[in-house]
Design a protein around this motif. Structure first.
Motif, PDB file in Angstrom:
ATOM      1  N   SER A 270       0.828  -1.207   0.000  1.00 54.83           N
ATOM      2  CA  SER A 270       0.000   0.000   0.000  1.00 54.83           C
ATOM      3  C   SER A 270       0.867   1.264   0.000  1.00 54.83           C
ATOM      4  O   SER A 270       0.586   2.218  -0.734  1.00 54.83           O
ATOM      5  N   HIS A 271       1.913   1.264   0.809  1.00 56.16           N
ATOM      6  CA  HIS A 271       2.809   2.440   0.849  1.00 56.16           C
ATOM      7  C   HIS A 271       3.526   2.625  -0.494  1.00 56.16           C
ATOM      8  O   HIS A 271       3.703   3.765  -0.947  1.00 56.16           O
ATOM      9  N   LEU A 272       3.938   1.533  -1.100  1.00 54.75           N
ATOM     10  CA  LEU A 272       4.614   1.641  -2.395  1.00 54.75           C
ATOM     11  C   LEU A 272       3.671   2.206  -3.451  1.00 54.75           C
ATOM     12  O   LEU A 272       4.054   3.069  -4.255  1.00 54.75           O
ATOM     13  N   LYS A 273       2.417   1.721  -3.457  1.00 49.15           N
ATOM     14  CA  LYS A 273       1.459   2.221  -4.438  1.00 49.15           C
ATOM     15  C   LYS A 273       1.085   3.680  -4.191  1.00 49.15           C
ATOM     16  O   LYS A 273       0.661   4.381  -5.106  1.00 49.15           O
ATOM     17  N   GLN A 274       1.229   4.113  -2.949  1.00 47.86           N
ATOM     18  CA  GLN A 274       0.897   5.497  -2.624  1.00 47.86           C
ATOM     19  C   GLN A 274       2.006   6.467  -2.987  1.00 47.86           C
ATOM     20  O   GLN A 274       1.755   7.593  -3.421  1.00 47.86           O
ATOM     21  N   THR A 275       3.278   6.044  -2.850  1.00 47.98           N
ATOM     22  CA  THR A 275       4.397   6.971  -3.007  1.00 47.98           C
ATOM     23  C   THR A 275       5.028   6.909  -4.387  1.00 47.98           C
ATOM     24  O   THR A 275       5.299   7.941  -5.008  1.00 47.98           O
ATOM     25  N   VAL A 276       5.272   5.700  -4.886  1.00 44.87           N
ATOM     26  CA  VAL A 276       6.025   5.561  -6.145  1.00 44.87           C
ATOM     27  C   VAL A 276       5.329   6.239  -7.315  1.00 44.87           C
ATOM     28  O   VAL A 276       5.987   6.934  -8.102  1.00 44.87           O
ATOM     29  N   PRO A 277       4.010   6.114  -7.518  1.00 43.91           N
ATOM     30  CA  PRO A 277       3.391   6.825  -8.643  1.00 43.91           C
ATOM     31  C   PRO A 277       3.567   8.336  -8.593  1.00 43.91           C
ATOM     32  O   PRO A 277       3.720   8.983  -9.628  1.00 43.91           O
ATOM     33  N   VAL A 278       3.552   8.894  -7.356  1.00 38.96           N
ATOM     34  CA  VAL A 278       3.769  10.343  -7.234  1.00 38.96           C
ATOM     35  C   VAL A 278       5.166  10.718  -7.729  1.00 38.96           C
ATOM     36  O   VAL A 278       5.343  11.659  -8.519  1.00 38.96           O
ATOM     37  N   VAL A 279       6.171   9.965  -7.279  1.00 40.75           N
ATOM     38  CA  VAL A 279       7.546  10.257  -7.691  1.00 40.75           C
ATOM     39  C   VAL A 279       7.708  10.032  -9.192  1.00 40.75           C
ATOM     40  O   VAL A 279       8.357  10.823  -9.888  1.00 40.75           O
ATOM     41  N   ARG A 280       7.101   8.971  -9.706  1.00 42.92           N
ATOM     42  CA  ARG A 280       7.227   8.679 -11.141  1.00 42.92           C
ATOM     43  C   ARG A 280       6.601   9.785 -11.988  1.00 42.92           C
ATOM     44  O   ARG A 280       7.165  10.206 -12.996  1.00 42.92           O
ATOM     45  N   ASN A 281       5.444  10.268 -11.568  1.00 42.99           N
ATOM     46  CA  ASN A 281       4.799  11.337 -12.336  1.00 42.99           C
ATOM     47  C   ASN A 281       5.590  12.636 -12.260  1.00 42.99           C
ATOM     48  O   ASN A 281       5.662  13.389 -13.235  1.00 42.99           O
ATOM     49  N   GLU A 282       6.179  12.902 -11.111  1.00 40.03           N
ATOM     50  CA  GLU A 282       6.971  14.129 -10.976  1.00 40.03           C
ATOM     51  C   GLU A 282       8.264  14.045 -11.784  1.00 40.03           C
ATOM     52  O   GLU A 282       8.752  15.067 -12.263  1.00 40.03           O
ATOM     53  N   LEU A 283       8.804  12.856 -11.922  1.00 34.68           N
ATOM     54  CA  LEU A 283      10.068  12.672 -12.651  1.00 34.68           C
ATOM     55  C   LEU A 283       9.825  12.088 -14.041  1.00 34.68           C
ATOM     56  O   LEU A 283      10.683  11.388 -14.584  1.00 34.68           O
ATOM     57  N   VAL A 284       8.683  12.401 -14.636  1.00 36.28           N
ATOM     58  CA  VAL A 284       8.366  11.834 -15.938  1.00 36.28           C
ATOM     59  C   VAL A 284       9.354  12.301 -17.009  1.00 36.28           C
ATOM     60  O   VAL A 284       9.623  11.584 -17.972  1.00 36.28           O
ATOM     61  N   SER A 285       9.927  13.494 -16.825  1.00 33.89           N
ATOM     62  CA  SER A 285      10.913  13.989 -17.793  1.00 33.89           C
ATOM     63  C   SER A 285      12.337  13.615 -17.413  1.00 33.89           C
ATOM     64  O   SER A 285      13.278  14.002 -18.112  1.00 33.89           O
ATOM     65  N   SER A 286      12.505  12.896 -16.313  1.00 31.98           N
ATOM     66  CA  SER A 286      13.842  12.491 -15.846  1.00 31.98           C
ATOM     67  C   SER A 286      13.798  10.997 -15.516  1.00 31.98           C
ATOM     68  O   SER A 286      13.987  10.594 -14.362  1.00 31.98           O
ATOM     69  N   ARG A 287      13.553  10.199 -16.515  1.00 33.42           N
ATOM     70  CA  ARG A 287      13.364   8.770 -16.297  1.00 33.42           C
ATOM     71  C   ARG A 287      14.605   8.111 -15.693  1.00 33.42           C
ATOM     72  O   ARG A 287      14.493   7.186 -14.900  1.00 33.42           O
ATOM     73  N   LYS A 288      15.788   8.579 -16.099  1.00 35.42           N
ATOM     74  CA  LYS A 288      16.985   7.916 -15.586  1.00 35.42           C
ATOM     75  C   LYS A 288      17.123   8.099 -14.079  1.00 35.42           C
ATOM     76  O   LYS A 288      17.604   7.199 -13.378  1.00 35.42           O
TER      77      LYS A 288
END
Length: 835
Positions: free
Chosen positions: A674-692
């Protein structure tokens, strides 16, 4: 005898019969040269088929005698042909020797004929030589006679011309002197080889005396005309114009001395009006200097323009000397009044000087600068902009330095710099540090404004459920994710404008000063804006104060590393979604700064003089931004770890020895997921232009979380068989969750990067192997230890003790396993050494 011959044709010995077989190429060649339809000549001849064709039936055998006779006759014919050919070949040698003897005889006769022709040719040459001997003597006499006549004519011209030239000189009839003087100068070149003759030497001395006399007279005439009592009313005269034509013929030194005196005379007024004690001498009145020259040249060309030959370039020479005097005087003046210089006055003077030099470029060719080796060489200073405001020029490009290079690519062929550029402006190079200091102050004010804006935005920050982005962060609706801080773009746009202007002022040492200033404020921006924008959590906020006191490169890098260690050690609470967004924004901003700093370094090296390019190095500033990025990733990793910490603690507190049956996944796995699903998508969306960097975040989290999970796994003791199976099931589920971590909660299911998958598989496999060892039977100590060393090859004695404790084996019961582990390890070491 006939019978004997017949026996010769019918030899029954098979060994005596030999068939000759030729290659296919030879057969084809023979067929082209000697075409034949006879079956006996065919390469695939078959005697059985041939006989059958001759005697197809039994009745045909009655003609066998006739066929044999025909064959015997054909054989005799062939033998006769062979004998004839052999006899013919025997006569070839004799014929060849006869032909060779004939050829040798003909060659001897030819040699005799050639020798006779050669002798006749030599006789003919001797006759021709005798005939032309007198003609050559006549040609030599003709040349000598022509030279003598020419010399006598030149001598006559010289003697008569010297006398007339002397008379014309005394009467100052310069117009009548030009042509005779030019002719006498040309004639004197003819007598350079006759100077050992006293009369010729005397005439040459008289010519030199006349030249000296003319030079003195013309100099006196010019002095009387331009510096005498009536100098103010002097007007161009025909006599002085003719005198200038004479000076062009005389020794070039006379022309140089006359022009030096005349130019100095013309600039006396300028030096008097703009003495260093005059108000007009200072930089704020520099326009008056250039206006004086324009006005003076216009008056001079209007009044005396027709007097001097155009090849003398009098106006250009006056201008060049004016520039030299102005540069020297301004250098002395600025050295004495340095305290009065400010950037506004300096840029004003540079701009006006550049405009004046540009005017000279359009007006003159610069030929006098090229012919005069003593003239100061122009500096490499390019033309300054027409506007001294560095903030007026704009750029719409995301990267200002890419835009600059794009503009230059449109004009690849740059115009050749004029020799007038920098002829005066070079004196300002030594004071461009004032301009650099001004840029330093402007950058300090700009950075302070960034800091105040940052504080104001953080003070006004309010949680926004609609957009988890703080007011300090500008979102990009077009691309999504965290946008860079607006102050970052403002800083580099300002850098670009400074670079453009400084390049136009100088590409020498001032560019190095500009590079140092850029480095200073890149470091300040990294610390005061980026580092201080990170959320302050727990006990680390007070520790940051020591970091902000030192702006040196080494200290910043060390303090960033210290900051990371403080984050690991402190008691830190979790980030809110707004704080997570802010950390991602700082990361993307640092990434933008890193890439733009690399391009800034390339652009600085491109603009600066080639010999100074190696002195520009922004690698330390790039390292700072690298550390900021690493710091942001570490903060995000730690935040996610903290969210999973309670679930891991709950896992270690479960009474696993009381588990009797294996069920679905445990509640702690559900909490972690649950914590992973809550946090990781936020970070992924914020870093969508910095995939590396998102990939780095996932890898670092896996490298940190999995060892922590294994440590908590060791705390689950003792384990029942069902408890171990439940943990193994939970570990497998967690492994799958971690493998899917990069795309967790995403509608697009992307394959995880190979580097991340390798980390997860390696770490979670170790966790599964620990549980499998725990589930192994331990009745045989050796078998159990061997199984432990096989499944956990990289483990040590401490790991073995932990596994034994998980199985419920404690205290002295572990000694047998420990001893066996040591023995097996020692035996493996010995075998490895032997190998």
């Amino acid at each position: 005898m006939a019978a004997a011959d017949e026996d010769d044709y019918f030899v029954e010995d098979e060994d005596a019969i030999k068939f000759i077989t030729f290659p296919d190429e030879v057969e084809k060649a023979i067929e082209q040269v000697l075409p034949s339809t006879d079956p006996l000549d065919q390469p695939d001849f078959n005697e059985v088929d041939y006989i059958n064709s001759l005697f197809p039936t039994e009745q045909s055998l009655s003609s066998i005698d006739e066929v044999v006779n025909n064959m015997q006759m054909k054989i005799q014919s062939i033998d006769d042909e062979i004998r004839s050919v052999v006899r013919g070949q025997s006569n070839v040698g004799q014929d060849g020797r006869t032909a060779l003897e004939d050829a040798q005889r003909v060659i001897r006769q030819l040699f005799v004929h050639i020798k006779d022709i050669k002798w006749k040719a030599e006789q003919s040459e001797e006759v021709v030589r005798e005939i032309t001997r007198d003609i050559k003597q006549l040609d030599t006499a003709k040349r000598n006679l022509t030279a003598a006549i020419t010399t006598l004519n030149h001598l006559h011209m010289l003697t008569g011309g010297v006398d007339s030239l002397q008379t014309l000189t005394e009467k100052r009839q310069y117009g009548d002197i030009v042509m005779p003087l030019q002719g006498i100068m040309n004639v004197m070149e003819h007598f350079n080889n006759y100077m050992d003759i006293p009369q010729i030497r005397d005439l040459a001395d008289r010519v030199k005396q006349i030249q000296v006399q003319l030079a003195q007279q013309i100099t006196i005439d010019f002095h009387d005309a331009f510096s005498g009592p009536n100098a103010k009313h002097s007007a161009p005269s025909r006599q002085l114009a003719d005198a200038c034509r004479i000076v062009s013929i005389l020794d070039p030194k006379v022309k140089r001395e006359l022009l030096r005196w005349f130019i100095s005379l013309q600039l006396n007024e300028y030096q008097h009006l703009f003495q260093e004690n005059q108000d007009t001498a200072w930089l704020d009145k520099i326009d008056k200097r250039y206006a004086w020259l324009k006005r003076h040249l216009l008056e001079l060309e209007e009044r005396l323009g027709n007097m001097f030959p155009a090849s003398w370039e009098v106006s250009e020479r006056i201008t060049v000397e004016f520039c030299n005097i102005t540069k020297t005087e301004l250098s002395k003046l600025m050295a004495k009044r340095t305290s009065e210089l400010d950037v506004k006055l300096l840029l004003y003077a540079i701009q006006r000087t550049a405009n004046f030099e540009s005017l000279l470029t359009r007006r003159f060719t610069g030929v006098t600068l090229q012919e005069n080796c003593d003239a100061p060489q122009p500096t490499s200073t390019p033309q300054v902009p027409t506007n001294t405001n560095p903030f007026e020029e704009g750029s719409d490009s995301t990267n200002p330095f890419e835009a600059d290079s794009g503009e230059e690519s449109k004009n690849e062929q740059k115009p050749k710099p004029s020799p007038f550029h920098g002829l005066i402006g070079g004196c300002f190079d030594a004071y461009l540090y004032i301009y650099i200091e001004s840029l330093d102050r402007n950058l300090a004010d700009l950075l302070e404004r960034f800091v105040q804006d940052l504080k104001a935005s953080q003070a006004l920050q309010r949680p926004s459920p609609a957009a988890n982005v703080p007011p300090a962060v500008e979102t990009d609706s077009g691309s999504g994710g965290a946008a860079v801080l607006p102050s970052c773009a403002d800083l580099f746009v300002f850098y670009r404008k400074c670079l453009v202007q400084c390049t136009q002022l100088s590409t020498g040492q001032p560019m190095l000063g500009l590079a140092r200033t850029f480095q200073k404020y890149l470091r300040e921006y990294a610390l005061r804006i980026l580092q201080n924008s990170l959320p302050k959590v727990g006990g680390t906020a007070a520790s940051l104060g020591s970091i902000t006191r030192d702006l040196s490169t080494v200290s910043i890098i060390q303090n960033l590393q210290t900051f990371q260690s403080l984050l690991k050690e402190g008691d830190v609470s979790r980030y809110s979604p707004e704080e997570q967004a802010r950390v991602c924004c700082i990361l993307t901003t640092a990434e933008y700064c890193l890439e733009t700093t690399q391009q800034l370094e390339e652009k600085l090296k491109e603009k600066v003089d080639p010999e100074l390019a190696d002195k520009i190095n922004l690698s330390q500033e790039q390292d700072i931004f690298h550390n900021v990025i690493s710091n942001c990733i570490q903060l995000l990793v730690q935040d996610l770890e903290l969210s999973c910490e309670p679930a891991l603690t709950a896992m270690s507190k479960i009474q696993w020895s009381n588990i009797e049956t294996v069920g679905d996944q445990s509640s702690y796995i559900t909490a972690i997921t649950s914590h992973l699903k809550q946090t990781v998508p936020v970070v992924r969306n914020e870093l969508v232009s910095s995939r590396k960097y998102f990939t780095q975040f996932c890898v670092k989290f896996a490298n940190s979380f999995i060892p922590k999970f294994i440590q908590h796994l060791y705390k689950c003791r003792p384990l029942s068989t069902a408890g171990a199976e439940q943990l193994l099931l939970d570990s497998h589920i967690l492994k799958n969750v971690l493998l899917d971590l990069p795309s967790i909660g995403s509608q697009v299911n992307r394959k995880a990067p190979a580097s991340y998958t390798k980390v997860v598989v390696k770490g979670m496999t170790k966790a599964e192997m620990v549980l499998k060892v725990v589930m192994s039977a331990n009745e045989n100590v050796r078998t159990f230890v061997e199984q432990f060393r096989k499944l956990l090859a990289d483990s040590d004695l401490q790991d073995l003790q932990r596994v034994l404790e998980m199985k419920g084996i404690r205290g002295k019961d572990q000694s047998h396993y420990i001893e066996m582990f040591r023995n097996l390890s020692a035996a493996s070491s010995r075998n490895a050494n032997v190998t």
